[in-house]
Scaffold this motif. Structure first.
Motif, PDB file in Angstrom:
ATOM      1  N   ASP A 164       0.833  -1.186   0.000  1.00 48.34           N
ATOM      2  CA  ASP A 164       0.000   0.000   0.000  1.00 48.34           C
ATOM      3  C   ASP A 164       0.874   1.244   0.000  1.00 48.34           C
ATOM      4  O   ASP A 164       1.801   1.350   0.793  1.00 48.34           O
ATOM      5  CB  ASP A 164      -0.916   0.041   1.239  1.00 48.34           C
ATOM      6  CG  ASP A 164      -1.984  -1.019   1.181  1.00 48.34           C
ATOM      7  OD1 ASP A 164      -2.322  -1.424   0.061  1.00 48.34           O
ATOM      8  OD2 ASP A 164      -2.454  -1.442   2.242  1.00 48.34           O
ATOM      9  N   VAL A 165       0.584   2.214  -0.865  1.00 47.91           N
ATOM     10  CA  VAL A 165       1.392   3.418  -0.981  1.00 47.91           C
ATOM     11  C   VAL A 165       0.520   4.636  -0.740  1.00 47.91           C
ATOM     12  O   VAL A 165      -0.569   4.743  -1.274  1.00 47.91           O
ATOM     13  CB  VAL A 165       2.042   3.514  -2.381  1.00 47.91           C
ATOM     14  CG1 VAL A 165       2.812   4.822  -2.515  1.00 47.91           C
ATOM     15  CG2 VAL A 165       2.969   2.332  -2.592  1.00 47.91           C
ATOM     16  N   LEU A 166       1.017   5.560   0.074  1.00 52.76           N
ATOM     17  CA  LEU A 166       0.293   6.794   0.376  1.00 52.76           C
ATOM     18  C   LEU A 166       1.093   7.969  -0.131  1.00 52.76           C
ATOM     19  O   LEU A 166       2.269   8.094   0.162  1.00 52.76           O
ATOM     20  CB  LEU A 166       0.099   6.946   1.888  1.00 52.76           C
ATOM     21  CG  LEU A 166      -0.475   8.290   2.360  1.00 52.76           C
ATOM     22  CD1 LEU A 166      -1.917   8.428   1.906  1.00 52.76           C
ATOM     23  CD2 LEU A 166      -0.367   8.404   3.869  1.00 52.76           C
ATOM     24  N   GLU A 167       0.496   8.823  -0.932  1.00 48.29           N
ATOM     25  CA  GLU A 167       1.160  10.032  -1.390  1.00 48.29           C
ATOM     26  C   GLU A 167       1.174  11.029  -0.245  1.00 48.29           C
ATOM     27  O   GLU A 167       0.130  11.440   0.248  1.00 48.29           O
ATOM     28  CB  GLU A 167       0.407  10.623  -2.595  1.00 48.29           C
ATOM     29  CG  GLU A 167       0.455   9.776  -3.856  1.00 48.29           C
ATOM     30  CD  GLU A 167       1.864   9.620  -4.384  1.00 48.29           C
ATOM     31  OE1 GLU A 167       2.177   8.540  -4.903  1.00 48.29           O
ATOM     32  OE2 GLU A 167       2.655  10.570  -4.239  1.00 48.29           O
ATOM     33  N   GLY A 168       2.395  11.438   0.194  1.00 51.73           N
ATOM     34  CA  GLY A 168       2.519  12.333   1.342  1.00 51.73           C
ATOM     35  C   GLY A 168       2.296  13.773   0.958  1.00 51.73           C
ATOM     36  O   GLY A 168       3.242  14.550   0.805  1.00 51.73           O
ATOM     37  N   ILE A 169       1.058  14.158   0.760  1.00 53.82           N
ATOM     38  CA  ILE A 169       0.722  15.503   0.333  1.00 53.82           C
ATOM     39  C   ILE A 169       0.052  16.240   1.481  1.00 53.82           C
ATOM     40  O   ILE A 169      -0.963  15.794   2.007  1.00 53.82           O
ATOM     41  CB  ILE A 169      -0.224  15.478  -0.886  1.00 53.82           C
ATOM     42  CG1 ILE A 169       0.443  14.727  -2.044  1.00 53.82           C
ATOM     43  CG2 ILE A 169      -0.626  16.889  -1.293  1.00 53.82           C
ATOM     44  CD1 ILE A 169      -0.456  14.547  -3.242  1.00 53.82           C
ATOM     45  N   ALA A 170       0.619  17.388   1.886  1.00 53.32           N
ATOM     46  CA  ALA A 170       0.027  18.199   2.950  1.00 53.32           C
ATOM     47  C   ALA A 170      -1.159  18.961   2.384  1.00 53.32           C
ATOM     48  O   ALA A 170      -1.036  19.677   1.401  1.00 53.32           O
ATOM     49  CB  ALA A 170       1.068  19.172   3.510  1.00 53.32           C
ATOM     50  N   MET A 171      -2.335  18.804   3.007  1.00 53.53           N
ATOM     51  CA  MET A 171      -3.538  19.472   2.527  1.00 53.53           C
ATOM     52  C   MET A 171      -3.622  20.870   3.102  1.00 53.53           C
ATOM     53  O   MET A 171      -3.230  21.105   4.245  1.00 53.53           O
ATOM     54  CB  MET A 171      -4.775  18.672   2.943  1.00 53.53           C
ATOM     55  CG  MET A 171      -4.829  17.286   2.345  1.00 53.53           C
ATOM     56  SD  MET A 171      -4.945  17.337   0.555  1.00 53.53           S
ATOM     57  CE  MET A 171      -6.535  18.149   0.372  1.00 53.53           C
ATOM     58  N   PRO A 172      -4.163  21.833   2.364  1.00 52.62           N
ATOM     59  CA  PRO A 172      -4.355  23.176   2.893  1.00 52.62           C
ATOM     60  C   PRO A 172      -5.259  23.148   4.108  1.00 52.62           C
ATOM     61  O   PRO A 172      -6.180  22.335   4.197  1.00 52.62           O
ATOM     62  CB  PRO A 172      -5.028  23.922   1.723  1.00 52.62           C
ATOM     63  CG  PRO A 172      -4.706  23.122   0.511  1.00 52.62           C
ATOM     64  CD  PRO A 172      -4.611  21.700   0.974  1.00 52.62           C
ATOM     65  N   ARG A 173      -4.990  24.045   5.043  1.00 53.02           N
ATOM     66  CA  ARG A 173      -5.818  24.128   6.242  1.00 53.02           C
ATOM     67  C   ARG A 173      -7.260  24.437   5.853  1.00 53.02           C
ATOM     68  O   ARG A 173      -7.537  25.314   5.034  1.00 53.02           O
ATOM     69  CB  ARG A 173      -5.299  25.228   7.169  1.00 53.02           C
ATOM     70  CG  ARG A 173      -3.893  24.965   7.697  1.00 53.02           C
ATOM     71  CD  ARG A 173      -3.869  23.769   8.610  1.00 53.02           C
ATOM     72  NE  ARG A 173      -2.546  23.519   9.140  1.00 53.02           N
ATOM     73  CZ  ARG A 173      -2.247  22.496   9.910  1.00 53.02           C
ATOM     74  NH1 ARG A 173      -3.158  21.607  10.216  1.00 53.02           N
ATOM     75  NH2 ARG A 173      -1.013  22.340  10.359  1.00 53.02           N
ATOM     76  N   ILE A 179     -10.002   9.614   0.963  1.00 49.55           N
ATOM     77  CA  ILE A 179      -9.060   8.675   0.386  1.00 49.55           C
ATOM     78  C   ILE A 179      -9.541   7.266   0.697  1.00 49.55           C
ATOM     79  O   ILE A 179     -10.351   7.069   1.614  1.00 49.55           O
ATOM     80  CB  ILE A 179      -7.628   8.867   0.924  1.00 49.55           C
ATOM     81  CG1 ILE A 179      -7.584   8.577   2.433  1.00 49.55           C
ATOM     82  CG2 ILE A 179      -7.104  10.247   0.621  1.00 49.55           C
ATOM     83  CD1 ILE A 179      -6.168   8.557   2.983  1.00 49.55           C
ATOM     84  N   GLU A 180      -9.065   6.317  -0.045  1.00 50.64           N
ATOM     85  CA  GLU A 180      -9.434   4.912   0.169  1.00 50.64           C
ATOM     86  C   GLU A 180      -8.185   4.117   0.489  1.00 50.64           C
ATOM     87  O   GLU A 180      -7.174   4.228  -0.210  1.00 50.64           O
ATOM     88  CB  GLU A 180     -10.115   4.340  -1.063  1.00 50.64           C
ATOM     89  CG  GLU A 180     -10.511   2.870  -0.909  1.00 50.64           C
ATOM     90  CD  GLU A 180     -11.236   2.341  -2.133  1.00 50.64           C
ATOM     91  OE1 GLU A 180     -11.202   1.124  -2.359  1.00 50.64           O
ATOM     92  OE2 GLU A 180     -11.821   3.170  -2.868  1.00 50.64           O
ATOM     93  N   ILE A 181      -8.218   3.340   1.564  1.00 48.32           N
ATOM     94  CA  ILE A 181      -7.099   2.483   1.944  1.00 48.32           C
ATOM     95  C   ILE A 181      -7.582   1.040   1.924  1.00 48.32           C
ATOM     96  O   ILE A 181      -8.555   0.699   2.590  1.00 48.32           O
ATOM     97  CB  ILE A 181      -6.576   2.836   3.351  1.00 48.32           C
ATOM     98  CG1 ILE A 181      -6.109   4.296   3.391  1.00 48.32           C
ATOM     99  CG2 ILE A 181      -5.424   1.914   3.751  1.00 48.32           C
ATOM    100  CD1 ILE A 181      -5.661   4.752   4.755  1.00 48.32           C
ATOM    101  N   ARG A 182      -6.925   0.203   1.181  1.00 49.88           N
ATOM    102  CA  ARG A 182      -7.315  -1.203   1.086  1.00 49.88           C
ATOM    103  C   ARG A 182      -6.585  -2.012   2.148  1.00 49.88           C
ATOM    104  O   ARG A 182      -5.359  -1.989   2.213  1.00 49.88           O
ATOM    105  CB  ARG A 182      -7.012  -1.749  -0.316  1.00 49.88           C
ATOM    106  CG  ARG A 182      -7.785  -1.035  -1.415  1.00 49.88           C
ATOM    107  CD  ARG A 182      -7.521  -1.653  -2.778  1.00 49.88           C
ATOM    108  NE  ARG A 182      -8.203  -0.915  -3.833  1.00 49.88           N
ATOM    109  CZ  ARG A 182      -9.493  -1.075  -4.128  1.00 49.88           C
ATOM    110  NH1 ARG A 182     -10.215  -1.953  -3.466  1.00 49.88           N
ATOM    111  NH2 ARG A 182     -10.040  -0.366  -5.093  1.00 49.88           N
TER     112      ARG A 182
END
Length: 241
Positions: A164-173, A179-182
């Motif tokens: 499983d891979v997660l894109e480490g993107i900081a979201m704006p406040r 997102i979906e995690i399998r």
């Protein structure tokens, strides 16, 4: 009307035992009393569940007037909700069921089956579950890269496949997205256990874990990068691709 074996009388304040009892009769009375005590826990749990559904907003006030402990009854009800009546095992205590209540249904049935077949006490059941978990986590740890290979560890409880891979993107406040995690059934069960232990829903707990991961990346000035979530006894651990 509740009856027990022998010439004994049940009163609100005690048990009256007149005359002399044989050892076998005395033992049988004890067994019956223990069964009544365990059954009363299920009865109270189902009583609370009914009140939650039928008298939303008012049932807590009624419970408090009875003098019963609200939080204790809520705990009973949580266990009862995890085991519908046909799944409860008469040969095991309420405490046995409570011990596995946080697990997935398949694991619940597995452990209760063995507890019933082997005659395990609640404490023995707990010991067996912990031993199994430790053995499984030990095998997983041996299959993991070293800490140097893993990089900086984020202390959290989310267990995900190494694929499983997660894109480490900081979201704006102030913004949000889904997102979906399998996860495998075993991983999902473990996540549910950890969420329950922290008093959170699975969604809220997962959001907190992911937020902690993002904060860790930001604080270490690693910027945007792809991180891989790997299994370990400590939980979420991002590492360079």
């Amino acid at each position: 009307m509740i009856n027990v074996t022998g010439p004994v009388t049940l009163r609100k304040t005690g048990l009256v035992i007149p005359g002399q009892l044989s050892l076998s009769v005395w033992e049988k009375i004890g067994t019956e009393l223990a069964s009544l005590t365990d059954s009363s826990t299920w009865w109270l749990a189902d009583w609370v569940l009914y009140g939650e559904t039928a008298y939303t907003g008012r049932y807590r006030e009624v419970i408090e007037r009875t003098g019963l402990g609200y939080q204790t009854l809520r705990n009973y009800a949580w266990v009862a909700r995890r085991f519908v009546l046909p799944r409860r095992r008469a040969g095991l205590s309420f405490a046995h069921h409570a011990e596995v209540a946080a697990l997935g249904q398949a694991e619940q049935d597995y452990w209760l089956h063995w507890a019933e077949q082997e005659g395990w006490s609640r404490n023995q059941l707990r010991k067996e579950i912990r031993a199994s978990l430790a053995e499984r986590e030990g095998a997983e740890a041996r299959a993991l890269p070293t800490r140097d290979e893993q990089g900086s560890a984020v202390e959290a409880g989310l267990r995900c496949d190494r694929s499983d891979v997660l894109e480490g993107i900081a979201m704006p406040r102030g913004s949000s997205r889904s997102i979906e995690i399998r996860l495998s059934p075993e991983q999902l069960t473990r996540c549910e256990q950890l969420a329950t232990a922290h008093g959170l829903s699975l969604d809220d707990w997962a959001a907190e874990v992911l937020s902690a991961a993002v904060d860790e990346l930001e604080s270490s000035k690693m910027g945007r990068q792809t991180v891989r979530m790997v299994r370990s006894s400590s939980g979420l651990q991002p590492c360079d691709r």
